[in-house]
Design a protein around this motif. Structure first.
Motif, PDB file in Angstrom:
ATOM      1  N   LYS A 112     -46.881   7.348 -77.283  1.00 38.98           N
ATOM      2  CA  LYS A 112     -47.048   8.407 -78.432  1.00 38.98           C
ATOM      3  C   LYS A 112     -48.525   8.693 -78.756  1.00 38.98           C
ATOM      4  N   SER A 113     -49.438   7.659 -78.249  1.00 37.03           N
ATOM      5  CA  SER A 113     -50.923   7.610 -78.661  1.00 37.03           C
ATOM      6  C   SER A 113     -51.532   8.580 -77.872  1.00 37.03           C
ATOM      7  N   GLY A 114     -51.197   9.830 -77.388  1.00 35.63           N
ATOM      8  CA  GLY A 114     -52.090  10.540 -76.805  1.00 35.63           C
ATOM      9  C   GLY A 114     -52.959  10.105 -75.456  1.00 35.63           C
ATOM     10  N   ALA A 115     -54.220  10.186 -75.346  1.00 39.80           N
ATOM     11  CA  ALA A 115     -54.996   9.870 -74.279  1.00 39.80           C
ATOM     12  C   ALA A 115     -55.023   8.383 -74.046  1.00 39.80           C
ATOM     13  N   ARG A 116     -54.829   7.615 -75.231  1.00 41.91           N
ATOM     14  CA  ARG A 116     -54.684   6.093 -75.026  1.00 41.91           C
ATOM     15  C   ARG A 116     -53.237   5.671 -74.548  1.00 41.91           C
ATOM     16  N   SER A 117     -52.529   6.596 -74.239  1.00 44.08           N
ATOM     17  CA  SER A 117     -51.107   6.250 -73.467  1.00 44.08           C
ATOM     18  C   SER A 117     -51.366   5.865 -72.041  1.00 44.08           C
TER      19      SER A 117
END
Length: 316
Positions: A175-180
């Motif tokens: 669920k962490s956006g780009a850091r996923s």
């Protein structure tokens, strides 16, 4: 020349549209959500269940050794290690059907999935918490079809198979956006909440292609007992000719309550393997499910298109 398909008149369009809508609604109700994959989930080391030991032993790579393993591990699933004088000396009979710390699947007893799962520990290596363990927040074993496809064959991994999974990646949670996006070293998760899906997460995949040679581990066998020579990873979702038999694909996912920048933590295996930043990530799996329950679990949660998405059965 006569066109075999006459043009659709405005009147026919008005008649066909409701039918298409109805069919679309039926499909949406009967089939799983787009993009989902058939799989069964086993969640371990959860609240209310006994903790699994953390220690310097490795019953696969250091089988029957009397001394410590070269790095520390955290164990999930089977809890029989607690009662053994030397966990390295464990054998199939010591583990199969024994209690574990995983949630029940398919309403089965806690001893159904008595498999052993373990990974290197994660600890702080600098700062005020140096030396402290970063305990696993959640461990999940995902079982999928042999090639990781939506639905398909998921032959049980043969009993007593002992594997080390070496394909891995890290992320800051789905669920962490780009850091996923998956990366090969511990990422910067600064600023995230640390809740599931928003925290440091490790993923390890195991080979799912088998050559047909069954495990042959004797009670007196010494040394490394891994079966990796008889297993291979898929190539473009297909098994290589040398290992043509597809078995259920296992992925282990571990969520850690860590939201730092990644520079103050390391795996217990990093230094031993001459690396840093979590690049030595791997995991172990000892297949000691009870046979019938493992087959029923795969049939219901992976192979069956009609029941694989029942969260009460396959995602407890």
């Amino acid at each position: 020349m006569t066109d075999a398909t006459p043009p659709t008149t405005p009147t026919r369009r008005r008649l066909l549209l409701p039918v298409a809508v109805v069919l679309g609604l039926l499909v949406a109700l009967l089939l799983p959500a787009t993009g989902a994959s058939a799989l069964g989930k086993v969640k371990c080391d959860v609240s209310g269940q006994p903790a699994v030991a953390i220690g310097y032993y490795d019953p696969i790579v250091n089988h029957n050794a009397t001394g410590p393993s070269m790095h520390e591990h955290q164990f999930f699933g089977n809890i029989a290690w607690h009662s053994l004088a030397n966990p390295n000396a464990a054998n199939y009979g010591d583990l199969v059907g024994k209690a574990n710390n995983c949630r029940k699947v398919l309403g089965l007893s806690y001893s159904a999935d008595s498999a052993g799962y373990w990974t290197p520990t994660l600890r702080y290596v600098s700062g005020p918490k140096a030396g402290q363990l970063v305990p696993a927040q959640q461990f999940t074993a995902y079982y999928r079809s042999a090639a990781g496809t939506t639905f398909g064959a998921a032959q049980p991994i043969p009993a007593d198979t002992r594997l080390v999974g070496t394909r891995y990646n890290w992320s800051c949670g789905m669920k962490s956006g780009a850091r996923s996006a998956p990366v090969q070293s511990i990422p910067d998760c600064t600023g995230l909440s640390g809740k599931p899906g928003l925290t440091l997460t490790a993923h390890i995949d195991f080979p799912s292609c088998w050559d047909g040679v069954r495990p042959n581990h004797t009670a007196t066998q010494n040394g490394d007992t891994r079966d990796n020579a008889h297993y291979a990873y898929t190539v473009n979702k297909k098994c290589p000719a040398t290992h043509p038999i597809g078995v259920a694909e296992l992925r282990e996912t571990i969520q850690f309550p860590y939201v730092g920048n990644g520079t103050d933590v390391a795996l217990s295996s990093d230094k031993m393997m001459g690396t840093s930043d979590g690049r030595s990530l791997h995991a172990d799996f000892w297949q000691t499910w009870r046979d019938k329950e493992f087959g029923d679990f795969l049939k219901t949660c992976v192979v069956s298109q009609t029941s694989a998405y029942s969260t009460s059965k396959c995602d407890p």
